[in-house]
Structure formats: C-alpha cells, structure tokens
Design a protein around this motif. Structure first.
Motif, PDB file in Angstrom:
ATOM      1  N   ALA A 136       0.804  -1.133   0.144  1.00 49.15           N
ATOM      2  CA  ALA A 136      -0.015  -0.315  -0.179  1.00 49.15           C
ATOM      3  C   ALA A 136       1.034   1.266   0.060  1.00 49.15           C
ATOM      4  N   GLN A 137       2.059   1.374   1.302  1.00 47.53           N
ATOM      5  CA  GLN A 137       3.075   2.618   0.908  1.00 47.53           C
ATOM      6  C   GLN A 137       4.024   3.119  -0.818  1.00 47.53           C
ATOM      7  N   ARG A 138       3.724   1.565  -1.058  1.00 46.89           N
ATOM      8  CA  ARG A 138       4.131   1.884  -2.354  1.00 46.89           C
ATOM      9  C   ARG A 138       3.338   2.040  -3.798  1.00 46.89           C
ATOM     10  N   SER A 139       2.178   1.566  -3.633  1.00 49.98           N
ATOM     11  CA  SER A 139       1.143   1.949  -4.539  1.00 49.98           C
ATOM     12  C   SER A 139       0.828   3.804  -3.920  1.00 49.98           C
ATOM     13  N   VAL A 140       0.960   4.091  -2.975  1.00 50.75           N
ATOM     14  CA  VAL A 140       1.020   5.751  -2.442  1.00 50.75           C
ATOM     15  C   VAL A 140       1.501   6.587  -3.255  1.00 50.75           C
ATOM     16  N   LEU A 141       2.867   5.860  -3.254  1.00 48.44           N
ATOM     17  CA  LEU A 141       3.907   6.823  -4.098  1.00 48.44           C
ATOM     18  C   LEU A 141       4.162   6.537  -5.523  1.00 48.44           C
ATOM     19  N   LEU A 142       3.668   5.549  -5.773  1.00 44.61           N
ATOM     20  CA  LEU A 142       3.129   5.758  -7.678  1.00 44.61           C
ATOM     21  C   LEU A 142       2.100   6.570  -8.078  1.00 44.61           C
ATOM     22  N   ASP A 143       1.654   6.586  -7.060  1.00 45.29           N
ATOM     23  CA  ASP A 143      -0.012   7.341  -7.465  1.00 45.29           C
ATOM     24  C   ASP A 143       0.540   8.960  -7.531  1.00 45.29           C
ATOM     25  N   GLN A 144       1.044   9.339  -6.742  1.00 43.64           N
ATOM     26  CA  GLN A 144       2.165  10.287  -6.457  1.00 43.64           C
ATOM     27  C   GLN A 144       2.141  11.050  -7.868  1.00 43.64           C
ATOM     28  N   GLN A 197      -7.799  10.586  -7.274  1.00 42.74           N
ATOM     29  CA  GLN A 197      -9.045   9.345  -6.780  1.00 42.74           C
ATOM     30  C   GLN A 197      -8.150   8.564  -6.160  1.00 42.74           C
ATOM     31  N   ALA A 198      -6.889   8.117  -6.675  1.00 42.55           N
ATOM     32  CA  ALA A 198      -5.854   6.542  -7.053  1.00 42.55           C
ATOM     33  C   ALA A 198      -5.409   7.271  -5.864  1.00 42.55           C
ATOM     34  N   VAL A 199      -4.463   8.386  -5.660  1.00 46.06           N
ATOM     35  CA  VAL A 199      -3.438   8.341  -4.227  1.00 46.06           C
ATOM     36  C   VAL A 199      -4.367   8.424  -3.052  1.00 46.06           C
ATOM     37  N   ALA A 200      -5.987   8.866  -3.258  1.00 47.92           N
ATOM     38  CA  ALA A 200      -6.839   8.515  -2.147  1.00 47.92           C
ATOM     39  C   ALA A 200      -7.257   7.142  -1.925  1.00 47.92           C
ATOM     40  N   SER A 201      -7.816   6.570  -2.591  1.00 41.61           N
ATOM     41  CA  SER A 201      -7.342   5.037  -2.162  1.00 41.61           C
ATOM     42  C   SER A 201      -6.547   4.639  -1.594  1.00 41.61           C
ATOM     43  N   ALA A 202      -5.282   4.718  -2.420  1.00 41.82           N
ATOM     44  CA  ALA A 202      -3.963   3.892  -1.573  1.00 41.82           C
ATOM     45  C   ALA A 202      -4.330   4.629  -0.250  1.00 41.82           C
ATOM     46  N   GLN A 203      -3.912   5.821   0.030  1.00 48.69           N
ATOM     47  CA  GLN A 203      -4.113   6.518   1.173  1.00 48.69           C
ATOM     48  C   GLN A 203      -4.436   5.852   1.836  1.00 48.69           C
ATOM     49  N   ALA A 204      -5.920   5.370   1.684  1.00 48.97           N
ATOM     50  CA  ALA A 204      -6.797   4.387   2.599  1.00 48.97           C
ATOM     51  C   ALA A 204      -6.763   2.391   2.859  1.00 48.97           C
ATOM     52  N   ARG A 205      -5.561   2.900   1.669  1.00 45.24           N
ATOM     53  CA  ARG A 205      -5.431   1.037   1.599  1.00 45.24           C
ATOM     54  C   ARG A 205      -4.230   1.710   2.385  1.00 45.24           C
TER      55      ARG A 205
END
Length: 484
Positions: A136-144, A197-205
């Motif tokens: 989830a942390q890696r997904s947040v970085l990619l989405d950002q 929206q993808a970043v918010a979803s990743a942060q929620a994850r």
C-alpha cells in the motif's frame, strides 16, 4: 386359823410395799426440788470475731485487656490457575501440599504444541499484514508520481490553450484550434482528478493495512502470552496448599491446581461485642490501632505473637453480632493460617482505678470497708471492667481504705473482724501461764475425771494440769464449764 394367818401376812406385805413406794416418791421429789433450786451455770458471752483477708485500695493507672478468640489468615494468598489447557509435561518437586517455593520458581509446564501452532499461524497473518502495508505504501508513491505527471500535463494543456487564444486574438488562430486546445485541457484536468482519487484510495489502503497490522500484532501478543502461560511461576515466596495436579495430568483453562500462601504476612480476624468495640474508639469515633497479643497452646507449648489492629469489617453479617476486627501480626514463627487462637487486646489506660478479686465486690457494686475498731462498713464503688477472676473499679473517695478481699454471707455491716493482710504472717500469741494451788488443781483434775470427755482428751488435759504452770485459757475454759 390358817386363813387368818395368811391374810395378816398379805396385809403386812402390802403395808411394807406402800411404805417403800412413799419413801421412793419422797426421795424423787426432794431431788427434783433441790435441782430446781440450784442456780444455773452462767457462761461468759464473747463477741464473735471473724478472720478476713483484706486489701488496701491504692489508686493507680491500669491498662485493661479484652480477651477474644479469632482465626489466623494470610494477607497474601494467590490461587494458582492454568490460563491454557493441556497436558502437564513438567511439575516442580515443590508442587505438593506444604511445599515451599521462591519467587520466580517454575511450578508447572503445560504441553506448548497447541500454543506454538497458534503463534505460528498468527505470525503468518502478521507477515501478510506487513506485506500488505508495504504494498500500500508503494502504491501511494506510484499514484503520487502519476498525479504529478497528470498535473504537469494539465499545465501544458493550459499553456497550449492560452497560446491558441492569443493567436486568435491577433487574427492568426482559428476557432477550431481554440476548441481543440480547450478539449485537451479539460481532458488533462479530468486525468488529474482521477489520479487524486487513486492517491486517496492508496492512502485508505495504507490505513486499512495499518489497522490489519495492528490486529495481527495484538493477536501475536496474545499468542505469545498464551505460549508463556504454558509455564506457571511462583509470584512470591510462600507455601503451597490444596495441590490437585501431578505430571502427566491434564488441566483445563482457568482450573485452580494449587494455592500459594505467604506464611510470613499473617493477620488475625476476631469478633468482639458492641460494648467492647465502643471501648476501642477514640474521641472521633475512629477505631484505634490498639496493640494485641495472640497465643496458641499446642501440646503444652505456648506460641505467642504481637501485632496491632488495622481495620474492621464493613458489615456485621447475617446472624452475627458485635464487630469483626482484623489485626496485623509481626513476626509469628510457628503460626499457620487457619489456627484458632486467643487474642488479648489492650484497651486505653484507666486512671484512678484498682484491680481487685471479683469476690471483693458485691452484685450491687459495694465493698466491705474495715472501719474503726475493725468493724465492717459498706462502701459504694463503680465497676469498670471484668478481667477474668478480677475486676477493675473506680476508687473515688475510698482511696487508701482497707476492704475485705473475699466476701461471704457471714460478713456484713457492723461485724467485727480480724484483718489478715497479704504477705503478712501473723505470729500466734503465746498463752499466759499461771501456777495453780493444790486445792484448785485438785478440783480441776476431779472435774476432768468425772466429765464425759474421751479418755485420750482427759489424759492430755490432766497431763497439762499436773505441770507447774498451766495455760490460763485452759483453766478459764474448764472453770467456766464447772460454773465457778
């Protein structure tokens, strides 16, 4: 003739018989008259003096004692229970009735297979939660990063739209070019919103993964604790009681297999009456920390310990009376919880009092005072305490007076007594010796000889009378009986 002779003989015998009867009656009458005319013997009357034990009232300060019976308890008692169930693999040699253990000593070890398997499963779940959090942390970085790229592209589209409008304003551009630039800018802005929206979803994850990781950590801690609970250690130094387990046995969760008792921290619970409880209160109505002593008679050997009152029971209890008090004991070697002991409680000191035998005070709280000429008088006292066979009274105005220590129905006001003081040995008075003249001695010996005394008593008294000097009391006693 023969008839006449026999008749005369009969008349003669009758006359002689009547004469003898008359003479006998005259003798009897004379004896009775002489006896009645004699003066009666008078015996000297002496006042009866009773010997009594006496004691002098000397005011002093005394500390009364209450006596009660109580039961010893341990202030620190712990039920040993198995948190987890299973087969007992190992048990300490001290795990037996009366065994002595020290703090931290291993008492019991339960088969840890099930606890270890549960821990391993929870550990795997913990690893999954950690991996999910990292993903989830890696997904947040990619989405950002994608969001920044979309924002940069949107900025370029906005610049192209601005150039198209500038060209149209100078007459170089066309309306179609402007519309194309606006559509491209709008699409770029939509892409930016999608990436946000993808970043918010990743942060929620990440939040969900963090919560899952926390649950896994809690489960891991519980599993570790369950595994640690397969070993039971002694919480403090003490003695074991009520042991019900042995190696190879099986225990269930929360089953009590022994009780750990600290024999060095003992207290005694005892019950006193309400009136006795009132004596142990201070001026504010608070229970005082009165000193106590505890005694236990074991096969003729007295065990004793001291302590002080610490607290009282919160309620009386159903079917009970008085108050339940608790006293903490100091060093009490030889005592064990459950002993039934005798408790002596020291009350606050009393002043201007005297401790006397209970026989000295009457039921109406009076004493017999030895007054003038050793005659008894009645004195009033106030009974404060009873101490076994003794009582404690308030002296009042009788301080220094001498009273009878042992009353009896024969004693009362006006009776003359002979005081016998404790510790004083009275020497018997030597009788007064007198010399007898021959006539007086002969009269006394004759009286003793003719009396109805036993032979051995006669011999003893005659032996005394034949001496040169005779006791005046003996002579006076004999002469009083002679009436002389």
């Amino acid at each position: 003739m023969r008839f006449l002779r026999r008749s005369l003989i009969g008349i003669f015998l009758l006359a002689v018989t009547l004469a003898l009867l008359a003479w006998a009656g005259s003798l009897v009458r004379g004896s009775v008259v002489a006896r009645m005319n004699e003066e009666p013997r008078s015996f000297p009357q002496r006042e009866r003096v009773l010997a009594v034990n006496v004691v002098t009232l000397e005011a002093q300060t005394l500390t009364p004692e209450l006596t009660a019976f109580g039961e010893l308890r341990s202030q620190r008692t712990l039920d040993l229970r198995s948190v987890t169930g299973g087969t007992v693999l190992e048990a300490s040699e001290a795990l037996q009735e009366g065994g002595t253990v020290t703090e931290g000593q291993l008492l019991l070890r339960i088969d840890p297979v099930e606890a270890e398997a549960a821990r391993d499963r929870v550990r795997a779940d913990l690893q999954d939660a950690q991996a999910e959090l990292r993903d989830a942390q890696r997904s947040v970085l990619l989405d950002q990063d994608e969001l920044r790229a979309a924002e940069a592209q949107a900025a370029l589209r906005d610049q192209a739209l601005a150039r198209a409008r500038d060209l149209a304003a100078r007459g170089v551009g066309t309306a179609a070019a402007i519309e194309t630039a606006e559509l491209a800018a709008s699409s770029a802005q939509a892409a930016v919103l999608t990436r946000r929206q993808a970043v918010a979803s990743a942060q929620a994850r990440i939040d969900q993964a963090t919560t899952r990781l926390a649950r896994a950590q809690i489960s891991m801690a519980e599993a570790e604790r369950d595994l640690a609970d397969t070993q039971v250690f002694a919480a403090f130094d003490g003695t074991l009681a009520d042991v019900t387990i042995s190696p190879g046995g099986r225990v269930t969760p929360n089953e009590r297999f022994a009780q750990l008792v600290d024999p060095t921290r003992l207290e005694v619970a005892f019950r006193v009456s309400t009136s006795q409880y009132a004596r142990l209160l201070d001026g504010n109505g608070t229970l005082i920390n009165a000193p106590v002593s505890v005694a236990l008679d074991v096969a003729g050997v007295n065990l004793a310990a001291t302590g002080q009152i610490t607290r009282e029971g919160a309620r009386v209890g159903d079917g009970q009376t008085g108050r339940l008090l608790f006293a903490q004991l100091e060093a009490a070697p030889g005592f064990r919880p459950g002993d039934f002991v005798t408790v002596s409680i020291k009350e606050p000191a009393l002043t201007q009092v005297v401790r006397l035998p209970a026989t000295a005070v009457g039921p109406d709280e009076t004493v017999l005072v030895v007054g003038a000429e050793d005659r008894l008088e009645v004195g009033q006292v106030r009974l404060l305490r009873r101490q076994g066979d003794d009582v404690i009274i308030s002296v009042g105005e009788l301080n220094g007076a001498t009273i009878v220590a042992e009353r009896s129905p024969l004693l009362g006001a006006g009776i003359k007594v002979r005081p016998i003081r404790p510790g004083v040995v009275e020497q018997p008075e030597q009788p007064e010796m007198i010399a007898l003249d021959p006539d007086r001695r002969a009269k006394l010996v004759s009286f003793v000889t003719d009396s109805r005394m036993p032979d051995e008593v006669k011999a003893r008294i005659i032996g005394q009378l034949e001496k040169d000097e005779v006791s005046s009391e003996t002579v006076a006693r004999l002469e009083s009986r002679m009436g002389s």
